[in-house]
Design a protein around this motif. Structure first.
Motif, PDB file in Angstrom:
ATOM      1  N   HIS A  65     -26.706  -5.893 -25.526  1.00 40.56           N
ATOM      2  CA  HIS A  65     -25.862  -6.421 -24.462  1.00 40.56           C
ATOM      3  C   HIS A  65     -26.311  -5.830 -23.138  1.00 40.56           C
ATOM      4  O   HIS A  65     -26.904  -4.745 -23.072  1.00 40.56           O
ATOM      5  CB  HIS A  65     -24.366  -6.183 -24.725  1.00 40.56           C
ATOM      6  CG  HIS A  65     -23.940  -4.751 -24.783  1.00 40.56           C
ATOM      7  ND1 HIS A  65     -23.215  -4.142 -23.783  1.00 40.56           N
ATOM      8  CD2 HIS A  65     -24.095  -3.821 -25.742  1.00 40.56           C
ATOM      9  CE1 HIS A  65     -22.950  -2.891 -24.126  1.00 40.56           C
ATOM     10  NE2 HIS A  65     -23.466  -2.671 -25.315  1.00 40.56           N
ATOM     11  N   TYR A  66     -26.065  -6.601 -22.077  1.00 38.80           N
ATOM     12  CA  TYR A  66     -26.630  -6.316 -20.761  1.00 38.80           C
ATOM     13  C   TYR A  66     -25.517  -6.223 -19.733  1.00 38.80           C
ATOM     14  O   TYR A  66     -24.629  -7.077 -19.684  1.00 38.80           O
ATOM     15  CB  TYR A  66     -27.625  -7.404 -20.364  1.00 38.80           C
ATOM     16  CG  TYR A  66     -28.646  -7.694 -21.452  1.00 38.80           C
ATOM     17  CD1 TYR A  66     -29.748  -6.875 -21.632  1.00 38.80           C
ATOM     18  CD2 TYR A  66     -28.479  -8.789 -22.305  1.00 38.80           C
ATOM     19  CE1 TYR A  66     -30.676  -7.136 -22.640  1.00 38.80           C
ATOM     20  CE2 TYR A  66     -29.401  -9.051 -23.311  1.00 38.80           C
ATOM     21  CZ  TYR A  66     -30.503  -8.227 -23.475  1.00 38.80           C
ATOM     22  OH  TYR A  66     -31.407  -8.484 -24.464  1.00 38.80           O
ATOM     23  N   ALA A  67     -25.597  -5.181 -18.890  1.00 38.94           N
ATOM     24  CA  ALA A  67     -24.604  -4.960 -17.845  1.00 38.94           C
ATOM     25  C   ALA A  67     -24.953  -5.771 -16.605  1.00 38.94           C
ATOM     26  O   ALA A  67     -26.112  -6.146 -16.399  1.00 38.94           O
ATOM     27  CB  ALA A  67     -24.543  -3.475 -17.490  1.00 38.94           C
ATOM     28  N   PRO A  68     -23.975  -6.034 -15.733  1.00 38.25           N
ATOM     29  CA  PRO A  68     -24.259  -6.783 -14.503  1.00 38.25           C
ATOM     30  C   PRO A  68     -25.293  -6.099 -13.614  1.00 38.25           C
ATOM     31  O   PRO A  68     -25.990  -6.767 -12.843  1.00 38.25           O
ATOM     32  CB  PRO A  68     -22.890  -6.843 -13.809  1.00 38.25           C
ATOM     33  CG  PRO A  68     -21.892  -6.664 -14.899  1.00 38.25           C
ATOM     34  CD  PRO A  68     -22.534  -5.755 -15.900  1.00 38.25           C
ATOM     35  N   ASP A  69     -25.404  -4.754 -13.709  1.00 36.06           N
ATOM     36  CA  ASP A  69     -26.365  -4.043 -12.865  1.00 36.06           C
ATOM     37  C   ASP A  69     -27.779  -4.044 -13.438  1.00 36.06           C
ATOM     38  O   ASP A  69     -28.692  -3.462 -12.862  1.00 36.06           O
ATOM     39  CB  ASP A  69     -25.908  -2.599 -12.621  1.00 36.06           C
ATOM     40  CG  ASP A  69     -25.870  -1.749 -13.891  1.00 36.06           C
ATOM     41  OD1 ASP A  69     -26.284  -2.233 -14.962  1.00 36.06           O
ATOM     42  OD2 ASP A  69     -25.428  -0.583 -13.799  1.00 36.06           O
ATOM     43  N   GLY A  70     -27.986  -4.696 -14.588  1.00 37.36           N
ATOM     44  CA  GLY A  70     -29.324  -4.807 -15.144  1.00 37.36           C
ATOM     45  C   GLY A  70     -29.647  -3.856 -16.275  1.00 37.36           C
ATOM     46  O   GLY A  70     -30.736  -3.919 -16.849  1.00 37.36           O
ATOM     47  N   ARG A  71     -28.727  -2.974 -16.656  1.00 31.96           N
ATOM     48  CA  ARG A  71     -28.985  -2.070 -17.776  1.00 31.96           C
ATOM     49  C   ARG A  71     -28.835  -2.814 -19.106  1.00 31.96           C
ATOM     50  O   ARG A  71     -28.111  -3.796 -19.193  1.00 31.96           O
ATOM     51  CB  ARG A  71     -28.029  -0.880 -17.736  1.00 31.96           C
ATOM     52  CG  ARG A  71     -28.305   0.112 -16.619  1.00 31.96           C
ATOM     53  CD  ARG A  71     -27.300   1.254 -16.640  1.00 31.96           C
ATOM     54  NE  ARG A  71     -25.947   0.757 -16.393  1.00 31.96           N
ATOM     55  CZ  ARG A  71     -24.841   1.458 -16.654  1.00 31.96           C
ATOM     56  NH1 ARG A  71     -24.929   2.666 -17.187  1.00 31.96           N
ATOM     57  NH2 ARG A  71     -23.650   0.945 -16.387  1.00 31.96           N
ATOM     58  N   ALA A 104     -32.038 -15.158 -19.809  1.00 33.61           N
ATOM     59  CA  ALA A 104     -30.970 -16.107 -20.133  1.00 33.61           C
ATOM     60  C   ALA A 104     -29.603 -15.449 -20.014  1.00 33.61           C
ATOM     61  O   ALA A 104     -28.626 -16.086 -19.607  1.00 33.61           O
ATOM     62  CB  ALA A 104     -31.171 -16.658 -21.547  1.00 33.61           C
ATOM     63  N   SER A 105     -29.529 -14.157 -20.344  1.00 32.71           N
ATOM     64  CA  SER A 105     -28.238 -13.462 -20.265  1.00 32.71           C
ATOM     65  C   SER A 105     -27.749 -13.312 -18.835  1.00 32.71           C
ATOM     66  O   SER A 105     -26.554 -13.157 -18.592  1.00 32.71           O
ATOM     67  CB  SER A 105     -28.357 -12.071 -20.906  1.00 32.71           C
ATOM     68  OG  SER A 105     -29.011 -11.149 -20.042  1.00 32.71           O
ATOM     69  N   ALA A 151     -16.078  -6.597 -18.851  1.00 35.63           N
ATOM     70  CA  ALA A 151     -16.726  -5.883 -17.742  1.00 35.63           C
ATOM     71  C   ALA A 151     -18.000  -6.555 -17.258  1.00 35.63           C
ATOM     72  O   ALA A 151     -18.903  -5.899 -16.738  1.00 35.63           O
ATOM     73  CB  ALA A 151     -17.011  -4.438 -18.158  1.00 35.63           C
ATOM     74  N   GLY A 152     -18.098  -7.875 -17.430  1.00 37.90           N
ATOM     75  CA  GLY A 152     -19.262  -8.604 -16.949  1.00 37.90           C
ATOM     76  C   GLY A 152     -20.494  -8.489 -17.815  1.00 37.90           C
ATOM     77  O   GLY A 152     -21.559  -8.991 -17.449  1.00 37.90           O
ATOM     78  N   HIS A 153     -20.384  -7.829 -18.979  1.00 36.09           N
ATOM     79  CA  HIS A 153     -21.520  -7.721 -19.886  1.00 36.09           C
ATOM     80  C   HIS A 153     -21.729  -9.037 -20.632  1.00 36.09           C
ATOM     81  O   HIS A 153     -20.779  -9.774 -20.897  1.00 36.09           O
ATOM     82  CB  HIS A 153     -21.288  -6.608 -20.903  1.00 36.09           C
ATOM     83  CG  HIS A 153     -21.491  -5.232 -20.363  1.00 36.09           C
ATOM     84  ND1 HIS A 153     -22.308  -4.307 -20.959  1.00 36.09           N
ATOM     85  CD2 HIS A 153     -20.971  -4.615 -19.265  1.00 36.09           C
ATOM     86  CE1 HIS A 153     -22.287  -3.180 -20.281  1.00 36.09           C
ATOM     87  NE2 HIS A 153     -21.477  -3.344 -19.241  1.00 36.09           N
ATOM     88  N   VAL A 154     -22.989  -9.290 -20.983  1.00 35.61           N
ATOM     89  CA  VAL A 154     -23.342 -10.448 -21.801  1.00 35.61           C
ATOM     90  C   VAL A 154     -24.141  -9.950 -22.998  1.00 35.61           C
ATOM     91  O   VAL A 154     -25.090  -9.167 -22.842  1.00 35.61           O
ATOM     92  CB  VAL A 154     -24.169 -11.474 -21.005  1.00 35.61           C
ATOM     93  CG1 VAL A 154     -24.665 -12.594 -21.914  1.00 35.61           C
ATOM     94  CG2 VAL A 154     -23.353 -12.044 -19.865  1.00 35.61           C
ATOM     95  N   GLY A 155     -23.760 -10.361 -24.185  1.00 39.02           N
ATOM     96  CA  GLY A 155     -24.476  -9.973 -25.393  1.00 39.02           C
ATOM     97  C   GLY A 155     -25.320 -11.117 -25.912  1.00 39.02           C
ATOM     98  O   GLY A 155     -24.994 -12.296 -25.708  1.00 39.02           O
ATOM     99  N   ALA A 199     -20.439   1.984 -20.963  1.00 38.72           N
ATOM    100  CA  ALA A 199     -20.469   2.545 -19.611  1.00 38.72           C
ATOM    101  C   ALA A 199     -20.039   4.011 -19.618  1.00 38.72           C
ATOM    102  O   ALA A 199     -20.534   4.824 -18.841  1.00 38.72           O
ATOM    103  CB  ALA A 199     -19.557   1.740 -18.695  1.00 38.72           C
ATOM    104  N   ASP A 200     -19.114   4.367 -20.530  1.00 38.18           N
ATOM    105  CA  ASP A 200     -18.592   5.733 -20.572  1.00 38.18           C
ATOM    106  C   ASP A 200     -19.535   6.706 -21.282  1.00 38.18           C
ATOM    107  O   ASP A 200     -19.621   7.867 -20.901  1.00 38.18           O
ATOM    108  CB  ASP A 200     -17.233   5.752 -21.286  1.00 38.18           C
ATOM    109  CG  ASP A 200     -16.143   5.087 -20.462  1.00 38.18           C
ATOM    110  OD1 ASP A 200     -16.370   4.900 -19.248  1.00 38.18           O
ATOM    111  OD2 ASP A 200     -15.102   4.750 -21.038  1.00 38.18           O
ATOM    112  N   GLY A 201     -20.246   6.238 -22.330  1.00 38.44           N
ATOM    113  CA  GLY A 201     -20.967   7.222 -23.126  1.00 38.44           C
ATOM    114  C   GLY A 201     -22.359   6.850 -23.577  1.00 38.44           C
ATOM    115  O   GLY A 201     -22.964   7.595 -24.339  1.00 38.44           O
ATOM    116  N   ALA A 202     -22.909   5.722 -23.128  1.00 40.88           N
ATOM    117  CA  ALA A 202     -24.227   5.316 -23.615  1.00 40.88           C
ATOM    118  C   ALA A 202     -25.330   6.153 -22.987  1.00 40.88           C
ATOM    119  O   ALA A 202     -25.163   6.744 -21.937  1.00 40.88           O
ATOM    120  CB  ALA A 202     -24.465   3.834 -23.321  1.00 40.88           C
TER     121      ALA A 202
END
Length: 280
Positions: A65-71, A104-105, A151-155, A199-202
């Motif tokens: 899964h991908y965060a909005p900031d690109g992680r 695509a995500s 939280a805007g993540h896409v898997g 976001a808290d512990g990865a």
């Protein structure tokens, strides 16, 4: 991988033993019921994979899964064994920025069902990303279900054929696409809250980006498309430039970076053994 015509002889047999045949409805229905019962428990991914295995045979189910900031983060990669270093560790360390599924995500209107060979750029198999990473996974065909998470993540939950397996047939792709709504609904329900935990512990570090202080924004766009596997003609179409202008940009990029090959370009931005962020 780029799309290609698929003769009837290459079609893989489904669990029922007949090419292109759907499984008995009762079997599929029972398998889905077990996946629903396992929602929110550690057993859900295996139950979901078993249901999808009844629909279409495959050798691996995994996801990110991908965060909005690109992680990028691990979504489901529990049973990969020795392949984990390439499929997960190397990917999360940076090669994900060149993955067509990652692109695509990040599209707000991204499709719910993704087929790699329909999505990949025209020179994907000639790219250093394909040669050094994707081919090393031994994946010969891949499809993905796009999950909209918190939280805007896409898997992206993927099904893969590996090694000597055949590509998914048109009939199999049609069945998977028809099931995409159900797979998405269950996956989104099960992995709800995962982005917050990530976001808290990865362990994921800063977002990976293709950047270099010596290159202009346009040159960085060209670099990114080259690394992703676009040909000169494809880059020209994507950026609304002429092929000759793309060639000029490429020569200037290579001169500025003092390199002479795509392999050197790849190493400039994404280095082995664990792919790292390019120059900041």
């Amino acid at each position: 991988m780029p799309p290609a015509a698929e003769p009837a002889a290459t079609r893989a047999a489904t669990p029922s033993g007949e090419p292109g045949a759907a499984p008995p409805f009762a079997d599929w229905n029972d398998a889905v019921a077990r996946a629903v019962a396992a929602l929110g428990t550690p057993g859900f991914p295996a139950a979901m994979e078993a249901a999808l295995q009844r629909l279409v045979s495959h050798q691996m189910m995994n996801g990110f899964h991908y965060a909005p900031d690109g992680r990028a983060f691990d979504l489901h990669n529990d049973r990969l064994g020795a392949d984990r270093r390439i499929i997960v560790d190397q990917y999360l360390a940076g090669t994900y920025v060149l993955d067509p599924f990652y692109d695509a995500s990040r599209r707000p209107d991204g499709p719910s069902f993704i087929v790699m060979r329909q999505l990949a750029p025209d020179d994907f198999e000639q790219s250093e990303y394909f040669r050094l990473h994707y081919a090393a996974t031994r994946i010969v065909d891949e499809v993905g279900f796009r999950l909209t998470l918190d939280a805007g993540h896409v898997g992206i939950l993927s099904l893969c054929r590996i090694g000597d397996a055949l590509q998914f047939s048109p009939g199999e792709l049609a069945r998977l696409e028809a099931a995409a709504g159900l797979v998405r609904a269950l996956g989104e329900r099960h992995w709800r809250g995962l982005p917050t935990a990530a976001a808290d512990g990865a362990k994921a570090g800063a977002p990976r980006r293709i950047e270099h202080p010596a290159l202009t924004n346009r040159e960085l766009e060209v670099v990114t498309l080259i690394l992703k596997g676009h040909s000169t003609q494809s880059i020209a179409a994507v950026l609304s430039l002429s092929p000759d202008t793309v060639k000029v940009h490429r020569r200037r990029i290579y001169a500025k970076l003092r390199i002479s090959s795509q392999g050197e370009l790849f190493r400039t931005f994404l280095t082995d053994p664990l792919i790292s962020a390019g120059p900041r």
